[in-house]
Design a protein around this motif. Sequence first.
Motif, PDB file in Angstrom:
ATOM      1  N   ALA A   1       1.898  -9.651  -5.203  1.00 49.27           N
ATOM      2  CA  ALA A   1       2.195 -10.783  -4.322  1.00 49.27           C
ATOM      3  C   ALA A   1       3.360 -10.460  -3.383  1.00 49.27           C
ATOM      4  O   ALA A   1       3.328 -10.830  -2.195  1.00 49.27           O
ATOM      5  CB  ALA A   1       2.515 -12.018  -5.159  1.00 49.27           C
ATOM      6  N   LEU A   2       4.373  -9.767  -3.884  1.00 44.09           N
ATOM      7  CA  LEU A   2       5.507  -9.394  -3.038  1.00 44.09           C
ATOM      8  C   LEU A   2       5.074  -8.401  -1.960  1.00 44.09           C
ATOM      9  O   LEU A   2       5.493  -8.501  -0.798  1.00 44.09           O
ATOM     10  CB  LEU A   2       6.623  -8.802  -3.904  1.00 44.09           C
ATOM     11  CG  LEU A   2       7.314  -9.780  -4.861  1.00 44.09           C
ATOM     12  CD1 LEU A   2       8.297  -9.045  -5.759  1.00 44.09           C
ATOM     13  CD2 LEU A   2       8.024 -10.877  -4.076  1.00 44.09           C
ATOM     14  N   TRP A   3       4.240  -7.439  -2.345  1.00 45.19           N
ATOM     15  CA  TRP A   3       3.681  -6.513  -1.360  1.00 45.19           C
ATOM     16  C   TRP A   3       2.901  -7.282  -0.291  1.00 45.19           C
ATOM     17  O   TRP A   3       3.025  -7.013   0.912  1.00 45.19           O
ATOM     18  CB  TRP A   3       2.749  -5.517  -2.050  1.00 45.19           C
ATOM     19  CG  TRP A   3       3.370  -4.182  -2.362  1.00 45.19           C
ATOM     20  CD1 TRP A   3       3.780  -3.732  -3.585  1.00 45.19           C
ATOM     21  CD2 TRP A   3       3.620  -3.125  -1.438  1.00 45.19           C
ATOM     22  NE1 TRP A   3       4.275  -2.453  -3.480  1.00 45.19           N
ATOM     23  CE2 TRP A   3       4.183  -2.057  -2.177  1.00 45.19           C
ATOM     24  CE3 TRP A   3       3.428  -2.962  -0.074  1.00 45.19           C
ATOM     25  CZ2 TRP A   3       4.559  -0.853  -1.587  1.00 45.19           C
ATOM     26  CZ3 TRP A   3       3.802  -1.767   0.517  1.00 45.19           C
ATOM     27  CH2 TRP A   3       4.360  -0.725  -0.225  1.00 45.19           C
ATOM     28  N   THR A   4       2.097  -8.231  -0.721  1.00 41.82           N
ATOM     29  CA  THR A   4       1.270  -8.989   0.222  1.00 41.82           C
ATOM     30  C   THR A   4       2.129  -9.779   1.199  1.00 41.82           C
ATOM     31  O   THR A   4       1.843  -9.839   2.395  1.00 41.82           O
ATOM     32  CB  THR A   4       0.336  -9.943  -0.549  1.00 41.82           C
ATOM     33  OG1 THR A   4      -0.468  -9.178  -1.458  1.00 41.82           O
ATOM     34  CG2 THR A   4      -0.584 -10.699   0.406  1.00 41.82           C
ATOM     35  N   ALA A   5       3.188 -10.405   0.696  1.00 43.58           N
ATOM     36  CA  ALA A   5       4.077 -11.166   1.570  1.00 43.58           C
ATOM     37  C   ALA A   5       4.730 -10.262   2.615  1.00 43.58           C
ATOM     38  O   ALA A   5       4.814 -10.613   3.800  1.00 43.58           O
ATOM     39  CB  ALA A   5       5.153 -11.864   0.737  1.00 43.58           C
ATOM     40  N   GLY A   6       5.167  -9.076   2.191  1.00 44.19           N
ATOM     41  CA  GLY A   6       5.777  -8.148   3.130  1.00 44.19           C
ATOM     42  C   GLY A   6       4.796  -7.643   4.166  1.00 44.19           C
ATOM     43  O   GLY A   6       5.117  -7.540   5.363  1.00 44.19           O
ATOM     44  N   VAL A   7       3.584  -7.331   3.729  1.00 40.72           N
ATOM     45  CA  VAL A   7       2.567  -6.838   4.649  1.00 40.72           C
ATOM     46  C   VAL A   7       2.145  -7.935   5.626  1.00 40.72           C
ATOM     47  O   VAL A   7       1.867  -7.667   6.804  1.00 40.72           O
ATOM     48  CB  VAL A   7       1.357  -6.295   3.856  1.00 40.72           C
ATOM     49  CG1 VAL A   7       0.191  -6.007   4.779  1.00 40.72           C
ATOM     50  CG2 VAL A   7       1.751  -5.024   3.104  1.00 40.72           C
ATOM     51  N   LEU A   8       2.093  -9.184   5.154  1.00 41.68           N
ATOM     52  CA  LEU A   8       1.749 -10.300   6.047  1.00 41.68           C
ATOM     53  C   LEU A   8       2.777 -10.427   7.167  1.00 41.68           C
ATOM     54  O   LEU A   8       2.410 -10.619   8.336  1.00 41.68           O
ATOM     55  CB  LEU A   8       1.677 -11.598   5.252  1.00 41.68           C
ATOM     56  CG  LEU A   8       1.428 -12.873   6.067  1.00 41.68           C
ATOM     57  CD1 LEU A   8       0.107 -12.793   6.828  1.00 41.68           C
ATOM     58  CD2 LEU A   8       1.449 -14.100   5.159  1.00 41.68           C
TER      59      LEU A   8
ATOM     60  N   LEU B   1      -4.220  -7.883  -0.077  1.00 33.36           N
ATOM     61  CA  LEU B   1      -3.113  -6.992   0.251  1.00 33.36           C
ATOM     62  C   LEU B   1      -3.556  -5.875   1.188  1.00 33.36           C
ATOM     63  O   LEU B   1      -2.938  -5.641   2.241  1.00 33.36           O
ATOM     64  CB  LEU B   1      -2.519  -6.412  -1.039  1.00 33.36           C
ATOM     65  CG  LEU B   1      -1.601  -5.192  -0.900  1.00 33.36           C
ATOM     66  CD1 LEU B   1      -0.414  -5.508   0.000  1.00 33.36           C
ATOM     67  CD2 LEU B   1      -1.141  -4.720  -2.270  1.00 33.36           C
ATOM     68  N   PHE B   2      -4.649  -5.194   0.850  1.00 32.38           N
ATOM     69  CA  PHE B   2      -5.063  -4.047   1.659  1.00 32.38           C
ATOM     70  C   PHE B   2      -5.751  -4.474   2.952  1.00 32.38           C
ATOM     71  O   PHE B   2      -5.715  -3.747   3.945  1.00 32.38           O
ATOM     72  CB  PHE B   2      -5.952  -3.118   0.829  1.00 32.38           C
ATOM     73  CG  PHE B   2      -5.156  -2.238  -0.094  1.00 32.38           C
ATOM     74  CD1 PHE B   2      -4.581  -1.070   0.379  1.00 32.38           C
ATOM     75  CD2 PHE B   2      -4.962  -2.594  -1.417  1.00 32.38           C
ATOM     76  CE1 PHE B   2      -3.819  -0.267  -0.458  1.00 32.38           C
ATOM     77  CE2 PHE B   2      -4.201  -1.801  -2.250  1.00 32.38           C
ATOM     78  CZ  PHE B   2      -3.622  -0.627  -1.771  1.00 32.38           C
ATOM     79  N   ALA B   3      -6.354  -5.650   2.976  1.00 32.28           N
ATOM     80  CA  ALA B   3      -6.909  -6.162   4.231  1.00 32.28           C
ATOM     81  C   ALA B   3      -5.792  -6.459   5.219  1.00 32.28           C
ATOM     82  O   ALA B   3      -5.880  -6.103   6.412  1.00 32.28           O
ATOM     83  CB  ALA B   3      -7.738  -7.421   3.960  1.00 32.28           C
ATOM     84  N   LEU B   4      -4.720  -7.097   4.748  1.00 28.73           N
ATOM     85  CA  LEU B   4      -3.583  -7.376   5.622  1.00 28.73           C
ATOM     86  C   LEU B   4      -2.882  -6.085   6.038  1.00 28.73           C
ATOM     87  O   LEU B   4      -2.371  -5.987   7.161  1.00 28.73           O
ATOM     88  CB  LEU B   4      -2.596  -8.301   4.909  1.00 28.73           C
ATOM     89  CG  LEU B   4      -3.073  -9.737   4.696  1.00 28.73           C
ATOM     90  CD1 LEU B   4      -2.072 -10.506   3.840  1.00 28.73           C
ATOM     91  CD2 LEU B   4      -3.268 -10.441   6.031  1.00 28.73           C
ATOM     92  N   LEU B   5      -2.871  -5.097   5.150  1.00 29.39           N
ATOM     93  CA  LEU B   5      -2.278  -3.810   5.499  1.00 29.39           C
ATOM     94  C   LEU B   5      -3.050  -3.151   6.645  1.00 29.39           C
ATOM     95  O   LEU B   5      -2.456  -2.538   7.544  1.00 29.39           O
ATOM     96  CB  LEU B   5      -2.262  -2.885   4.276  1.00 29.39           C
ATOM     97  CG  LEU B   5      -1.626  -1.509   4.476  1.00 29.39           C
ATOM     98  CD1 LEU B   5      -0.154  -1.645   4.848  1.00 29.39           C
ATOM     99  CD2 LEU B   5      -1.780  -0.664   3.209  1.00 29.39           C
TER     100      LEU B   5
ATOM    101  N   ARG C   1       1.949  -9.905  11.215  1.00 30.96           N
ATOM    102  CA  ARG C   1       2.284 -10.887  12.251  1.00 30.96           C
ATOM    103  C   ARG C   1       3.136 -10.257  13.350  1.00 30.96           C
ATOM    104  O   ARG C   1       3.051 -10.660  14.517  1.00 30.96           O
ATOM    105  CB  ARG C   1       3.012 -12.079  11.628  1.00 30.96           C
ATOM    106  CG  ARG C   1       2.133 -12.930  10.717  1.00 30.96           C
ATOM    107  CD  ARG C   1       2.955 -13.989  10.003  1.00 30.96           C
ATOM    108  NE  ARG C   1       3.555 -14.933  10.947  1.00 30.96           N
ATOM    109  CZ  ARG C   1       2.977 -16.046  11.359  1.00 30.96           C
ATOM    110  NH1 ARG C   1       1.766 -16.363  10.914  1.00 30.96           N
ATOM    111  NH2 ARG C   1       3.580 -16.851  12.201  1.00 30.96           N
ATOM    112  N   ARG C   2       3.933  -9.294  13.005  1.00 32.10           N
ATOM    113  CA  ARG C   2       4.841  -8.670  13.968  1.00 32.10           C
ATOM    114  C   ARG C   2       4.178  -7.540  14.748  1.00 32.10           C
ATOM    115  O   ARG C   2       4.443  -7.344  15.947  1.00 32.10           O
ATOM    116  CB  ARG C   2       6.074  -8.136  13.240  1.00 32.10           C
ATOM    117  CG  ARG C   2       7.133  -7.544  14.160  1.00 32.10           C
ATOM    118  CD  ARG C   2       8.326  -7.075  13.353  1.00 32.10           C
ATOM    119  NE  ARG C   2       9.371  -6.565  14.206  1.00 32.10           N
ATOM    120  CZ  ARG C   2      10.320  -7.300  14.798  1.00 32.10           C
ATOM    121  NH1 ARG C   2      10.329  -8.612  14.599  1.00 32.10           N
ATOM    122  NH2 ARG C   2      11.244  -6.746  15.548  1.00 32.10           N
TER     123      ARG C   2
END
Length: 269
Positions: free
Chosen positions: A248-255, A147-151, A259-260
Motif C-alpha cells: 500500500a505504501l508503494w502504491t501511494a508513492g507510485v500514485l 501497484l504495477f499498473a500505476l507504475l 500524477r506528477r
Amino acid sequence: MTWTRYAHGQLLLSWKVFWRNRRSTFIGFLLPVLLDLFVAAPLRDKEIGGVSAAGYVTVGFIGLALVTSFVNLLNAVVARRDDLVLKRLRGTEVPPSAVFAGQIGASGIVVLLQAVVLGTISVGLFHAPLPADPALLLLTLVAGYLLFALLAVALSGLTPSAETSPLVATPVLMLCMFGAGVATPLSSLPSWLQGPAHALPLTPVVQALRTAWFGKGFGHESWNGGPLADLSFLHTWQSAGPALLITALWTAGVLLAARRLFRWEPRRA
C-alpha cells in the motif's frame, strides 16, 4: 453516455489490441507460464518450508505476471500517447479516468487468466494444495496489480517513445524476476543483496501470495530450513499484513509519481 459505458468501450478496445499484438501476447500472457514450466518442473520432488517447491515457485510466477502486465501497459500507454490517441481522447467527452480504467481493466483480466492457468498448473501438475485463503489471495493480487499498473503510468512520463519503452521496462522486469524471490527464497541470495531484494515492490506481493495460498508464514524460509507452521485464518491475515502495508505504501508513492510525471502528449511536443 455514462462513465461505465465509456470505460467498457476502452476496455474492449484494449482487449482486442492486446490479443492482436503477438509481442504483447507473448510477454503479457505466455512468458510467465512458459518460464514457470521450465523452472518449476525440475523441483517437483523438493520442498521449501514444508510445501511443494514447484508449487512455491509457481505462486511466485503469479506475482511475476503482474510485472509482465506492467511491461505491456507501459508500452501501450506510451504508444497511444505518441500516436496522439490520448491527446484526442482528452479533447472529447470521454472522462480521463474512463480511459485508464479501460486500459488497466483489460490488462487486469489478462492477469486473472494467468493466475487461473498458473494455479491450475500448481495444483494439477505439481500437486500443490488449493489456496488456503482465496479472499486474501485475491486481495493481494488486486493490490499488486494496481501497484504495477500505476507504475506503468508513472514511468510512461519518463519514456521518450514506444521504441525506447523496453529500455525502461526490462530493468524492472529483470530485477523483479531475479531479486524478488519469484523462483527462490531470498535467503539463498548473497547477504549483501538480501536488503535491496526486500525493498523491491514485488517482494511483499509474492510473500503475501504464498502466505495466502499455503496458509504459512513465508518471508524467512530457506531451501535447508524445516517446515513452516500452519496458520489459522486470523494468523494468516496477520502474517500477510506487513507485506500488504508495504504494498500500500508503494502504491501511494507510485500514485503521486504518476500524477506528477504522466503526459498526455508526446515528449517531443
